[in-house]
Design an enzyme around this catalytic site. Structure first.
Site, PDB file in Angstrom:
ATOM      1  CB  SER A 147      -0.877  -0.003   1.263  1.00  0.00           C
ATOM      2  OG  SER A 147      -1.566   1.225   1.416  1.00  0.00           O
ATOM      3  CE1 TYR A 160      -4.306  -2.128   5.673  1.00  0.00           C
ATOM      4  CE2 TYR A 160      -3.544   0.070   5.096  1.00  0.00           C
ATOM      5  CZ  TYR A 160      -3.986  -1.179   4.707  1.00  0.00           C
ATOM      6  OH  TYR A 160      -4.109  -1.477   3.368  1.00  0.00           O
TER       7      TYR A 160
END
Length: 260
Positions: A147, A160
């Site tokens: 990501s 995260y």
């Protein structure tokens, strides 16, 4: 009905985790169109079976296997199932993920175990189990879905982002260790993409969906969110011979959101 023709992944066997919805589903559909035999692996049965149904109804080849990637035994069952169904996997896409957000004060020990158990250890489990088949057949390809959260900071995203940062480093280390076996390992780094996970995050924050989507779109130079199909195209590039001289790389697809 779509007509399937010779593609960039013809006769390849692909295991794709988290492919019951969102980006993983888009990757599974595209890989099948490009000729791969696809094992749709997901912890949620309904979504996984729906992906398989779409692929097979369009003339592709796919099967479903339920898996909890944080559980090594479950991953071993997945890879054995894949081998018994199609033969050794030649492509692994690590996409299964959990989305745990919060500040350092709000996150519990259980949250940390959950997010690293799936997003990092889950990836490592899958790589470990496909290695014997890769080596026996002279090589293979791993695509890790990371990501832009792997390398940028975002407010109250600590668990995260920490897990995705670990995925980026896991990718580099695997690429270094496995290059001698003709195994390429690369990471794909999407920006904001509208998926079920995004919708759930917006709901958890109590935000108005339309306003949230507009806000997320403003982060990108292109002033829109990405589509799962656009991320899948990047995964296809990394899985195919088109990227034969790439390993240890991080391909960013974010509409320019992380350029500064």
């Amino acid at each position: 009905m779509l007509e399937f023709k010779m593609g960039r992944l013809e006769s390849q066997n692909a295991v794709i985790t988290g492919s019951g919805n969102g980006i993983g589903k888009a990757i599974a559909l595209l890989f099948a169109r490009e000729g791969a035999n696809v094992v749709v692996a997901d912890i949620e049965e309904n979504g996984g079976l729906d992906t398989v149904k779409q692929i097979n109804s369009d003339g592709g080849t796919a099967v479903f296997k339920q898996v909890d990637t944080s559980d090594l035994g479950s991953v071993q069952e997945l890879i054995t199932f894949s081998k018994n169904t199609f033969g050794d996997a030649s492509i692994l896409v690590n996409n299964a993920a959990v989305f745990v957000f919060g500040s350092i004060e709000s996150i519990t020990k259980e949250d940390w175990y959950k997010v690293f158990g799936v997003n990092v250890i889950g990836y490592a489990n899958c790589v470990k189990e496909v290695l014997p088949g890769f080596r026996q057949n002279g090589g293979g390809v791993v695509v890790n879905i990371a990501s832009i959260s792997s390398f940028i900071a975002q407010p109250d995203f600590i668990p995260y982002n920490s897990s995705k940062g670990a995925v980026a480093q896991l990718t580099r280390c695997l690429a270094m260790d496995l290059a001698k076996d003709n195994i390429r390992v690369n990471a794909l780094c999407p920006g904001s993409v509208r998926t079920r996970a995004t919708d759930r995050h917006i709901k958890s924050l109590g935000l108005n969906p339309d306003e949230a989507y507009k806000e997320f779109a403003q982060d990108a130079l292109m002033k829109r969110m990405g589509r799962p199909e656009e991320i899948a195209a990047g995964a296809l590039f990394l899985a195919s011979r088109d990227s034969s001289f790439m390993t240890g790389a991080h391909l960013v697809i974010d509409g320019g959101a992380s350029i500064d």
